[in-house]
Design a protein around this motif. Structure first.
Motif, PDB file in Angstrom:
ATOM      1  N   LEU A  51       0.824  -1.206   0.000  1.00 38.58           N
ATOM      2  CA  LEU A  51       0.000   0.000   0.000  1.00 38.58           C
ATOM      3  C   LEU A  51       0.865   1.264   0.000  1.00 38.58           C
ATOM      4  O   LEU A  51       0.436   2.307  -0.484  1.00 38.58           O
ATOM      5  CB  LEU A  51      -0.945   0.028   1.209  1.00 38.58           C
ATOM      6  N   ASN A  52       2.058   1.164   0.539  1.00 38.30           N
ATOM      7  CA  ASN A  52       2.946   2.324   0.614  1.00 38.30           C
ATOM      8  C   ASN A  52       4.035   2.319  -0.454  1.00 38.30           C
ATOM      9  O   ASN A  52       4.895   3.188  -0.449  1.00 38.30           O
ATOM     10  CB  ASN A  52       3.596   2.386   2.008  1.00 38.30           C
ATOM     11  N   HIS A  53       4.008   1.365  -1.354  1.00 36.72           N
ATOM     12  CA  HIS A  53       5.051   1.274  -2.380  1.00 36.72           C
ATOM     13  C   HIS A  53       4.734   2.252  -3.516  1.00 36.72           C
ATOM     14  O   HIS A  53       3.621   2.261  -4.038  1.00 36.72           O
ATOM     15  CB  HIS A  53       5.132  -0.152  -2.924  1.00 36.72           C
ATOM     16  N   PRO A  54       5.706   3.067  -3.911  1.00 35.01           N
ATOM     17  CA  PRO A  54       5.429   4.089  -4.928  1.00 35.01           C
ATOM     18  C   PRO A  54       5.197   3.542  -6.339  1.00 35.01           C
ATOM     19  O   PRO A  54       4.619   4.231  -7.172  1.00 35.01           O
ATOM     20  CB  PRO A  54       6.691   4.961  -4.897  1.00 35.01           C
ATOM     21  N   ARG A  55       5.610   2.315  -6.615  1.00 35.63           N
ATOM     22  CA  ARG A  55       5.476   1.787  -7.978  1.00 35.63           C
ATOM     23  C   ARG A  55       4.492   0.626  -8.078  1.00 35.63           C
ATOM     24  O   ARG A  55       4.477  -0.100  -9.063  1.00 35.63           O
ATOM     25  CB  ARG A  55       6.846   1.369  -8.495  1.00 35.63           C
ATOM     26  N   VAL A  56       3.677   0.458  -7.037  1.00 32.00           N
ATOM     27  CA  VAL A  56       2.721  -0.652  -7.005  1.00 32.00           C
ATOM     28  C   VAL A  56       1.335  -0.107  -6.700  1.00 32.00           C
ATOM     29  O   VAL A  56       1.175   0.765  -5.856  1.00 32.00           O
ATOM     30  CB  VAL A  56       3.122  -1.686  -5.924  1.00 32.00           C
ATOM     31  N   THR A  57       0.350  -0.633  -7.401  1.00 26.61           N
ATOM     32  CA  THR A  57      -1.048  -0.374  -7.067  1.00 26.61           C
ATOM     33  C   THR A  57      -1.634  -1.685  -6.582  1.00 26.61           C
ATOM     34  O   THR A  57      -1.665  -2.671  -7.329  1.00 26.61           O
ATOM     35  CB  THR A  57      -1.838   0.112  -8.310  1.00 26.61           C
ATOM     36  N   LEU A  58      -2.049  -1.705  -5.333  1.00 25.78           N
ATOM     37  CA  LEU A  58      -2.688  -2.903  -4.804  1.00 25.78           C
ATOM     38  C   LEU A  58      -4.102  -2.939  -5.380  1.00 25.78           C
ATOM     39  O   LEU A  58      -4.941  -2.110  -5.051  1.00 25.78           O
ATOM     40  CB  LEU A  58      -2.700  -2.882  -3.272  1.00 25.78           C
ATOM     41  N   ALA A  59      -4.337  -3.871  -6.300  1.00 25.11           N
ATOM     42  CA  ALA A  59      -5.579  -3.906  -7.066  1.00 25.11           C
ATOM     43  C   ALA A  59      -6.593  -4.906  -6.533  1.00 25.11           C
ATOM     44  O   ALA A  59      -7.783  -4.763  -6.783  1.00 25.11           O
ATOM     45  CB  ALA A  59      -5.271  -4.222  -8.526  1.00 25.11           C
ATOM     46  N   ALA A  60      -6.132  -5.924  -5.815  1.00 24.07           N
ATOM     47  CA  ALA A  60      -7.056  -6.954  -5.326  1.00 24.07           C
ATOM     48  C   ALA A  60      -6.478  -7.620  -4.095  1.00 24.07           C
ATOM     49  O   ALA A  60      -5.278  -7.872  -4.014  1.00 24.07           O
ATOM     50  CB  ALA A  60      -7.306  -8.001  -6.409  1.00 24.07           C
ATOM     51  N   VAL A  61      -7.346  -7.886  -3.131  1.00 19.55           N
ATOM     52  CA  VAL A  61      -6.989  -8.669  -1.947  1.00 19.55           C
ATOM     53  C   VAL A  61      -8.051  -9.748  -1.806  1.00 19.55           C
ATOM     54  O   VAL A  61      -9.235  -9.483  -1.933  1.00 19.55           O
ATOM     55  CB  VAL A  61      -6.900  -7.800  -0.668  1.00 19.55           C
ATOM     56  N   THR A  62      -7.604 -10.983  -1.592  1.00 12.50           N
ATOM     57  CA  THR A  62      -8.572 -12.066  -1.530  1.00 12.50           C
ATOM     58  C   THR A  62      -8.584 -12.731  -0.155  1.00 12.50           C
ATOM     59  O   THR A  62      -7.591 -12.707   0.569  1.00 12.50           O
ATOM     60  CB  THR A  62      -8.309 -13.153  -2.596  1.00 12.50           C
ATOM     61  N   SER A  63      -9.725 -13.290   0.163  1.00  9.56           N
ATOM     62  CA  SER A  63      -9.896 -14.036   1.407  1.00  9.56           C
ATOM     63  C   SER A  63     -11.144 -14.893   1.273  1.00  9.56           C
ATOM     64  O   SER A  63     -12.188 -14.410   0.827  1.00  9.56           O
ATOM     65  CB  SER A  63     -10.060 -13.080   2.589  1.00  9.56           C
ATOM     66  N   ARG A  64     -11.028 -16.148   1.665  1.00  2.00           N
ATOM     67  CA  ARG A  64     -12.208 -17.018   1.656  1.00  2.00           C
ATOM     68  C   ARG A  64     -13.208 -16.582   2.706  1.00  2.00           C
ATOM     69  O   ARG A  64     -14.409 -16.609   2.478  1.00  2.00           O
ATOM     70  CB  ARG A  64     -11.811 -18.475   1.944  1.00  2.00           C
ATOM     71  N   THR A  65     -12.717 -16.183   3.855  1.00  2.00           N
ATOM     72  CA  THR A  65     -13.625 -15.891   4.969  1.00  2.00           C
ATOM     73  C   THR A  65     -14.051 -14.431   5.054  1.00  2.00           C
ATOM     74  O   THR A  65     -15.038 -14.128   5.716  1.00  2.00           O
ATOM     75  CB  THR A  65     -12.972 -16.285   6.312  1.00  2.00           C
ATOM     76  N   HIS A  66     -13.344 -13.528   4.390  1.00  6.87           N
ATOM     77  CA  HIS A  66     -13.659 -12.105   4.523  1.00  6.87           C
ATOM     78  C   HIS A  66     -14.153 -11.465   3.228  1.00  6.87           C
ATOM     79  O   HIS A  66     -14.234 -10.237   3.142  1.00  6.87           O
ATOM     80  CB  HIS A  66     -12.435 -11.343   5.035  1.00  6.87           C
ATOM     81  N   ALA A  67     -14.492 -12.259   2.217  1.00  4.84           N
ATOM     82  CA  ALA A  67     -14.970 -11.712   0.938  1.00  4.84           C
ATOM     83  C   ALA A  67     -16.120 -10.743   1.185  1.00  4.84           C
ATOM     84  O   ALA A  67     -17.048 -11.043   1.935  1.00  4.84           O
ATOM     85  CB  ALA A  67     -15.391 -12.831   0.005  1.00  4.84           C
ATOM     86  N   GLY A  68     -16.027  -9.566   0.570  1.00  2.00           N
ATOM     87  CA  GLY A  68     -17.052  -8.531   0.719  1.00  2.00           C
ATOM     88  C   GLY A  68     -16.770  -7.519   1.809  1.00  2.00           C
ATOM     89  O   GLY A  68     -17.340  -6.436   1.826  1.00  2.00           O
ATOM     90  N   LYS A  69     -15.885  -7.836   2.741  1.00  3.07           N
ATOM     91  CA  LYS A  69     -15.566  -6.922   3.834  1.00  3.07           C
ATOM     92  C   LYS A  69     -14.509  -5.907   3.394  1.00  3.07           C
ATOM     93  O   LYS A  69     -13.608  -6.233   2.629  1.00  3.07           O
ATOM     94  CB  LYS A  69     -15.027  -7.684   5.044  1.00  3.07           C
ATOM     95  N   PRO A  70     -14.611  -4.678   3.918  1.00  3.21           N
ATOM     96  CA  PRO A  70     -13.564  -3.698   3.631  1.00  3.21           C
ATOM     97  C   PRO A  70     -12.222  -4.153   4.207  1.00  3.21           C
ATOM     98  O   PRO A  70     -12.164  -4.730   5.299  1.00  3.21           O
ATOM     99  CB  PRO A  70     -14.048  -2.435   4.345  1.00  3.21           C
ATOM    100  N   LEU A  71     -11.158  -3.882   3.482  1.00  2.00           N
ATOM    101  CA  LEU A  71      -9.812  -4.256   3.916  1.00  2.00           C
ATOM    102  C   LEU A  71      -9.518  -3.715   5.310  1.00  2.00           C
ATOM    103  O   LEU A  71      -9.012  -4.428   6.174  1.00  2.00           O
ATOM    104  CB  LEU A  71      -8.784  -3.727   2.906  1.00  2.00           C
ATOM    105  N   ALA A  72      -9.864  -2.453   5.553  1.00  2.31           N
ATOM    106  CA  ALA A  72      -9.554  -1.818   6.840  1.00  2.31           C
ATOM    107  C   ALA A  72     -10.336  -2.418   8.009  1.00  2.31           C
ATOM    108  O   ALA A  72      -9.917  -2.297   9.160  1.00  2.31           O
ATOM    109  CB  ALA A  72      -9.806  -0.316   6.769  1.00  2.31           C
ATOM    110  N   SER A  73     -11.450  -3.088   7.744  1.00  2.00           N
ATOM    111  CA  SER A  73     -12.193  -3.708   8.844  1.00  2.00           C
ATOM    112  C   SER A  73     -11.508  -4.978   9.334  1.00  2.00           C
ATOM    113  O   SER A  73     -11.689  -5.402  10.463  1.00  2.00           O
ATOM    114  CB  SER A  73     -13.636  -4.011   8.439  1.00  2.00           C
ATOM    115  N   VAL A  74     -10.699  -5.580   8.468  1.00  2.00           N
ATOM    116  CA  VAL A  74      -9.986  -6.804   8.824  1.00  2.00           C
ATOM    117  C   VAL A  74      -8.549  -6.487   9.242  1.00  2.00           C
ATOM    118  O   VAL A  74      -7.996  -7.129  10.134  1.00  2.00           O
ATOM    119  CB  VAL A  74      -9.999  -7.806   7.641  1.00  2.00           C
TER     120      VAL A  74
END
Length: 133
Positions: A21-44
């Motif tokens: 998230l803090n890397h200047p040359r990377v865009t975090l485009a997707a995060v996956t989880s079987r148990t947290h699908a649909g939840k905001p990243l910051a809530s987990v």
């Protein structure tokens, strides 16, 4: 480059989320989880609140990752049967960084001694020596 993290709610995945998230040359485009699908990243992962760019966890689907990313970092766990395997992601044209034991242990015999049958022995370093990078 756009990157997705498979299994982003696990320990390794959380570390990768924070780094990328803090890397200047990377865009975090997707995060996956079987148990947290649909939840905001910051809530987990509360530590990323404010820097999470509104990302939500999606189910671990190889096709969704293919559309969302140009690269894929994986913190895959052997017990996560529904996650896309590195084999499927490589077949989809993705570069994969796998942090599981599956590819940390380069010797197939050693791997099988401790973990059983390997799901993609053709992706081990000695098998890839003839593959283009």
């Amino acid at each position: 480059m756009k990157v997705g993290i498979v299994g982003a709610s696990g320990y390794s995945g959380e570390v990768l989320v924070k780094l990328l998230l803090n890397h200047p040359r990377v865009t975090l485009a997707a995060v996956t989880s079987r148990t947290h699908a649909g939840k905001p990243l910051a809530s987990v992962i509360p530590a990323v609140r404010g820097a999470d760019r509104g990302l939500k966890f999606v189910d671990s689907d190889a096709m969704a990752l293919r559309r969302a990313t140009s690269r894929c970092s994986s913190s895959r766990c052997r017990t996560a049967r529904r996650r896309p395997t590195p084999k499927a992601l490589v077949a989809a044209g993705k570069r994969v960084i796998d942090l599981s034991a599956d590819f940390r242990i380069a010797d197939l015999a050693t791997y099988e001694k401790y973990y059983g049958e390997h799901h993609a022995p053709e992706l081990l370093p000695q098998a890839r020596s003839s593959c283009p990078s």
